[in-house]
Design a protein around this motif. Sequence first.
Motif, PDB file in Angstrom:
ATOM      1  N   VAL A 278     -58.386 -26.100  -3.835  1.00  0.00           N
ATOM      2  CA  VAL A 278     -58.745 -25.538  -2.530  1.00  0.00           C
ATOM      3  C   VAL A 278     -60.180 -25.947  -2.204  1.00  0.00           C
TER       4      VAL A 278
ATOM      5  N   LEU B 164     -55.966 -28.790  -0.755  1.00  0.00           N
ATOM      6  CA  LEU B 164     -55.650 -27.826   0.289  1.00  0.00           C
ATOM      7  C   LEU B 164     -56.966 -27.498   0.975  1.00  0.00           C
TER       8      LEU B 164
ATOM      9  N   GLU C 230     -57.917 -17.685   1.181  1.00  0.00           N
ATOM     10  CA  GLU C 230     -56.900 -18.701   1.452  1.00  0.00           C
ATOM     11  C   GLU C 230     -56.252 -19.197   0.156  1.00  0.00           C
ATOM     12  N   ALA C 231     -57.042 -19.270  -0.913  1.00  0.00           N
ATOM     13  CA  ALA C 231     -56.479 -19.665  -2.209  1.00  0.00           C
ATOM     14  C   ALA C 231     -55.458 -18.642  -2.686  1.00  0.00           C
TER      15      ALA C 231
ATOM     16  N   TRP D 262     -48.395 -22.445  -5.235  1.00  0.00           N
ATOM     17  CA  TRP D 262     -49.406 -23.357  -5.735  1.00  0.00           C
ATOM     18  C   TRP D 262     -50.151 -22.771  -6.922  1.00  0.00           C
TER      19      TRP D 262
ATOM     20  N   LEU E 209     -55.167 -25.864   5.265  1.00  0.00           N
ATOM     21  CA  LEU E 209     -54.759 -24.485   5.012  1.00  0.00           C
ATOM     22  C   LEU E 209     -54.779 -23.724   6.332  1.00  0.00           C
TER      23      LEU E 209
ATOM     24  N   TRP F 107     -59.565 -25.986   3.782  1.00  0.00           N
ATOM     25  CA  TRP F 107     -59.850 -24.944   4.763  1.00  0.00           C
ATOM     26  C   TRP F 107     -60.973 -25.427   5.673  1.00  0.00           C
TER      27      TRP F 107
ATOM     28  N   VAL G  57     -53.735 -23.091  -8.223  1.00  0.00           N
ATOM     29  CA  VAL G  57     -54.930 -23.643  -7.581  1.00  0.00           C
ATOM     30  C   VAL G  57     -56.209 -23.377  -8.362  1.00  0.00           C
TER      31      VAL G  57
ATOM     32  N   ALA H 231     -52.281 -19.271  -0.978  1.00  0.00           N
ATOM     33  CA  ALA H 231     -51.645 -20.478  -1.519  1.00  0.00           C
ATOM     34  C   ALA H 231     -50.899 -20.187  -2.820  1.00  0.00           C
TER      35      ALA H 231
ATOM     36  N   VAL I 173     -60.489 -23.464  -7.121  1.00  0.00           N
ATOM     37  CA  VAL I 173     -61.277 -23.361  -5.898  1.00  0.00           C
ATOM     38  C   VAL I 173     -62.596 -24.097  -6.081  1.00  0.00           C
TER      39      VAL I 173
ATOM     40  N   LEU J  79     -62.569 -18.968   1.454  1.00  0.00           N
ATOM     41  CA  LEU J  79     -61.887 -19.941   0.601  1.00  0.00           C
ATOM     42  C   LEU J  79     -61.018 -19.236  -0.431  1.00  0.00           C
ATOM     43  N   TRP J  80     -61.564 -18.179  -1.027  1.00  0.00           N
ATOM     44  CA  TRP J  80     -60.814 -17.438  -2.038  1.00  0.00           C
ATOM     45  C   TRP J  80     -59.626 -16.707  -1.429  1.00  0.00           C
TER      46      TRP J  80
END
Length: 290
Positions: free
Chosen positions: A211, A257, A225-226, A234, A285, A259, A236, A229, A238, A222-223
């Motif tokens: 990510v 992925l 969205e991870a 996924w 994302l 963002w 992942v 995912a 980060v 970001l976290w």
Amino acid sequence: MFIITPFIGHRISRTLFVQKIVNPSWFVKVGLQLSWERVSQGAKMALYTIGEVALLCDINPVTLRAWQRRYGLLKPQRTDGGHRLFNDADIDRIREIKSWIDNGVQVGKVKSLLSHDDPDTQHIWREQQETLLRLLQAGNLQRLRSWIKEQGRDYPAQTLITHLFIPLRRRLQCPQSTLQALLSILDGVLINYISVCLTSARSKNSKDALVVGWNVHDTTRLWLEAWIATQQGWRVDVLAHSLAQLKPELFDGQTLLVWCGEVPSASQQQLLTEWREHGYPVYPLSPNEP
């Protein structure tokens, strides 16, 4: 309980207090008399003048009027004298509109992107936000972690992020030091919780990805969205910091992925498409991706 002292150096001459942080009903007093009206069953709901909303949301009243008249984004109530009054739901909507515009969306295109939950659903999630804010105020991190973990068992990540964490973080994103402290506490607990979820997903998911933030400033997002995912299958990692320039050739063999904020810019969308055409597994994302 946190009590916020008057803003220092604020251009407004009147004293600005934040008495409580649980609800925008208690969020601000501007040396002005807040307007109150009774609603059903004797409950009270705060109603704000356009000037109070402008201070609370850091936005020009002229802009608020344009959003209502020209774009149909707001539907404030009116006093008998014709003055606008905004409630808590209006304030949430204003923050959502402002967030979309700050992420590069043209104001004329915002209306179709706004959330359209029914009033009962909005009320339920508003209560959840207030519960979380009370836990933040209390300063008991163990209780806060336990409550977030419990919500994570009851709801999908996408639902919690959309209805609880993003709206709450918007409410706390203010240049006041106490609100910034509460936001920092919340973000730290969220990142810790999500990192555990990511680790747990490694034994269940089979698709590896990295990510990556591209020209964004909100690392916590970001976290979040991870986390979404991982619930899409996924496994992942980060990238800790957002990249000003993304070069997929530096991540040879890895699925990215990416963002880019709520809405990628036209140039970002074009580059993402070109990279995939050249064989790089690079995907944006978004709520509907990957």
